[in-house]
Motif scaffolding. Structure first.
Motif, PDB file in Angstrom:
ATOM      1  N   LEU A  23       1.100  -1.152   0.177  1.00 52.68           N
ATOM      2  CA  LEU A  23      -0.336  -0.469  -0.357  1.00 52.68           C
ATOM      3  C   LEU A  23       0.277   1.641  -0.270  1.00 52.68           C
ATOM      4  CD1 LEU A  23      -2.871  -0.630   2.395  1.00 52.68           C
ATOM      5  CD2 LEU A  23      -2.990  -0.807   0.193  1.00 52.68           C
ATOM      6  N   GLN A  24       2.501   1.589   0.633  1.00 58.17           N
ATOM      7  CA  GLN A  24       2.785   2.285   0.696  1.00 58.17           C
ATOM      8  C   GLN A  24       3.199   2.296  -0.628  1.00 58.17           C
ATOM      9  OE1 GLN A  24       2.971   4.420   3.368  1.00 58.17           O
ATOM     10  NE2 GLN A  24       4.122   5.597   1.963  1.00 58.17           N
ATOM     11  N   GLN A  25       3.567   1.693  -1.397  1.00 56.13           N
ATOM     12  CA  GLN A  25       4.754   1.564  -2.412  1.00 56.13           C
ATOM     13  C   GLN A  25       3.233   2.271  -3.610  1.00 56.13           C
ATOM     14  OE1 GLN A  25       6.309  -2.361  -3.791  1.00 56.13           O
ATOM     15  NE2 GLN A  25       7.710  -2.201  -2.695  1.00 56.13           N
ATOM     16  N   ILE A  26       2.420   1.730  -3.270  1.00 53.26           N
ATOM     17  CA  ILE A  26       0.870   1.924  -4.029  1.00 53.26           C
ATOM     18  C   ILE A  26       1.085   4.055  -4.230  1.00 53.26           C
ATOM     19  CG2 ILE A  26      -1.686   2.243  -5.451  1.00 53.26           C
ATOM     20  CD1 ILE A  26      -1.507  -0.833  -4.455  1.00 53.26           C
ATOM     21  N   HIS A  53      -0.629  -0.031 -11.781  1.00 56.42           N
ATOM     22  CA  HIS A  53      -1.738  -1.080 -12.041  1.00 56.42           C
ATOM     23  C   HIS A  53      -1.312  -2.287 -11.659  1.00 56.42           C
ATOM     24  CE1 HIS A  53      -4.055  -3.708 -14.378  1.00 56.42           C
ATOM     25  NE2 HIS A  53      -5.247  -3.189 -14.220  1.00 56.42           N
ATOM     26  N   GLU A  54       0.479  -2.738 -12.796  1.00 50.52           N
ATOM     27  CA  GLU A  54       0.792  -4.247 -12.044  1.00 50.52           C
ATOM     28  C   GLU A  54       1.609  -4.136 -10.378  1.00 50.52           C
ATOM     29  OE1 GLU A  54       5.096  -6.432 -13.446  1.00 50.52           O
ATOM     30  OE2 GLU A  54       4.607  -4.914 -14.058  1.00 50.52           O
ATOM     31  N   ARG A  55       1.728  -3.489 -10.006  1.00 48.48           N
ATOM     32  CA  ARG A  55       1.566  -3.387  -8.670  1.00 48.48           C
ATOM     33  C   ARG A  55       0.289  -3.331  -7.346  1.00 48.48           C
ATOM     34  NH1 ARG A  55       5.469  -5.530  -5.896  1.00 48.48           N
ATOM     35  NH2 ARG A  55       6.942  -4.094  -6.921  1.00 48.48           N
ATOM     36  N   ALA A  56      -0.831  -2.448  -7.638  1.00 44.80           N
ATOM     37  CA  ALA A  56      -1.696  -2.978  -7.309  1.00 44.80           C
ATOM     38  C   ALA A  56      -2.410  -3.832  -6.985  1.00 44.80           C
ATOM     39  CB  ALA A  56      -2.899  -2.023  -7.435  1.00 44.80           C
ATOM     40  N   GLN A  57      -2.451  -4.613  -8.436  1.00 44.61           N
ATOM     41  CA  GLN A  57      -2.679  -6.146  -8.603  1.00 44.61           C
ATOM     42  C   GLN A  57      -2.155  -7.068  -7.174  1.00 44.61           C
ATOM     43  OE1 GLN A  57      -4.761  -7.858 -10.568  1.00 44.61           O
ATOM     44  NE2 GLN A  57      -5.487  -5.593 -11.396  1.00 44.61           N
ATOM     45  N   ASP A  58      -0.675  -6.371  -7.313  1.00 45.66           N
ATOM     46  CA  ASP A  58      -0.784  -7.380  -5.979  1.00 45.66           C
ATOM     47  C   ASP A  58      -1.422  -7.623  -4.625  1.00 45.66           C
ATOM     48  OD1 ASP A  58       1.781  -8.212  -6.788  1.00 45.66           O
ATOM     49  OD2 ASP A  58       3.040  -6.429  -7.037  1.00 45.66           O
ATOM     50  N   PRO A 228      -2.271  -7.458 -16.055  1.00 50.59           N
ATOM     51  CA  PRO A 228      -0.780  -6.395 -16.133  1.00 50.59           C
ATOM     52  C   PRO A 228       0.607  -8.178 -16.882  1.00 50.59           C
ATOM     53  CG  PRO A 228      -1.327  -6.840 -13.813  1.00 50.59           C
ATOM     54  CD  PRO A 228      -2.404  -7.869 -14.567  1.00 50.59           C
ATOM     55  N   ALA A 229       0.022  -9.192 -16.846  1.00 51.35           N
ATOM     56  CA  ALA A 229       1.449  -9.648 -17.804  1.00 51.35           C
ATOM     57  C   ALA A 229       0.865  -9.710 -19.346  1.00 51.35           C
ATOM     58  CB  ALA A 229       1.264 -11.110 -17.169  1.00 51.35           C
ATOM     59  N   ALA A 230      -0.362 -10.608 -19.126  1.00 56.80           N
ATOM     60  CA  ALA A 230      -0.713  -9.767 -20.884  1.00 56.80           C
ATOM     61  C   ALA A 230      -0.852  -8.447 -21.409  1.00 56.80           C
ATOM     62  CB  ALA A 230      -2.417 -10.581 -20.864  1.00 56.80           C
TER      63      ALA A 230
END
Length: 341
Positions: A23-26, A53-58, A228-230
């Motif tokens: 959450l801090q990274q987002i 978007h990729e980080r938020a998917q985590d 995100p990977a796609a």
């Protein structure tokens, strides 16, 4: 607004989980996106949004529905929209390559000015060699720009000659004919102008092939998967395909024109056809031996049904040889008829 909404949602979640690293990274990534200047390119914004978007998917992989970041769906749609626009903007990539090649001959301007405008007279061989080297060394993408530059210098020289002829009360046409710069320059332009359609048609054929390839690729591209990977794999595939097409176009624009001219001349020689002579049966004047060969090349050509042909190694034309063969054949037929009687 999208990045601000994601940042606000992350800050709200950080109140409950203040030590959560994701959450801090987002929150930090959303803040950096908001701090970018308005002049930032769309490509840079798109890369930052994809990372966010990729980080938020985590977080979404382990978060419940109550603590989900719902703004990620809007972020995914925006990423897909920008990627589609990027792919559909491929004609601008090809046009940018054309403009780059068209600007390159500008570096020759001062050299041509010192050779074609500054001197009052120039040696014929040196001038022709300089202009020929300037055009023969041109890539196909620079041919039109270089030819236009020669046109501009020829018009400038013609204006100088017109002013001089007006001052000296001379004929402008005569001044152009006797000038040691304008005449060779105009002849060189007339020589290379005849190859402009050939070079343009070859570039157009290459362009049509690239357009067909890219059009088919755009049709089969799909953007349904928002993973995100796609999305990252689709973007990499699109970039590779566009780079491949741009490289093909650059290779076509970089092809030396002397190769195109040589191929054009070779094809023109190979496609030339020598008129074929049509054999006709000579009418006999009677049952006897009153057979005489044609008395002129014109009559031989009339009997053979063909125009006058080139001279061969023996000094005879095809019409002469054909008339002799026809006359000999008619004589043999007449002798055979007499012997049979």
């Amino acid at each position: 607004p999208l990045a601000a909404a994601i940042a606000a949602r992350a800050q709200h979640l950080l109140i409950e989980w203040p030590d959560h690293a994701v959450l801090q990274q987002i929150s930090d990534m959303s803040t950096r996106l908001l701090q970018l200047p308005i002049t930032t390119s769309v490509a840079k914004l798109l890369a930052g949004l994809e990372q966010l978007h990729e980080r938020a998917q985590d977080w979404e992989a382990y978060a419940s529905r109550d603590v989900s970041i719902t703004e990620l769906h809007d972020a995914a749609r925006l990423i897909i929209c920008w990627r589609q626009r990027e792919l559909n903007a491929w004609p601008h990539l090809l046009r940018a390559q054309e403009l780059e090649f068209a600007r390159r001959p500008n570096t020759w301007w001062f050299s041509l000015f010192s050779s074609l405008v500054v001197p009052e007279s120039a040696g014929l061989s040196e001038l022709v060699s300089a202009v020929d080297q300037f055009m023969q060394g041109s890539p196909a993408g620079e041919f039109r720009a270089r030819l236009n530059m020669l046109h501009a210098f020829a018009a400038h020289r013609a204006a100088i000659l017109a002013a001089r002829a007006c001052q000296e009360h001379e004929s402008f046409s005569r001044a152009k004919q006797t000038d040691s710069i304008y005449g060779p320059l105009a002849n060189a332009i007339s020589y290379y102008v005849q190859y402009a359609p050939c070079i343009a048609s070859q570039l157009d054929a290459t362009m049509q092939g690239i357009k067909k390839d890219l059009t088919q690729y755009v049709k089969i591209s799909t953007w349904k998967d928002v993973n995100p990977a796609a999305l990252r794999a689709s973007a990499q595939k699109t970039h590779k395909h566009l780079a491949k097409c741009v490289r093909r176009w650059r290779e076509a624009l970089s092809q030396p024109i002397f190769q195109i001219i040589q191929a054009y001349q070779t094809n023109a020689i190979a496609s030339a056809r020598v008129p074929q002579v049509q054999l006709v049966q000579l009418p006999l004047s009677g049952a006897g031996l009153d057979i005489a060969p044609p008395r002129s090349l014109a009559s031989a050509g009339a009997l053979a049904g063909a125009s006058r042909a080139p001279w061969d190694a023996n000094g005879l034309t095809i019409d002469d040889e054909m008339s002799q063969l026809l006359a000999q054949q008619a004589t043999n037929d007449a002798l055979s008829k007499v012997l049979s009687n």
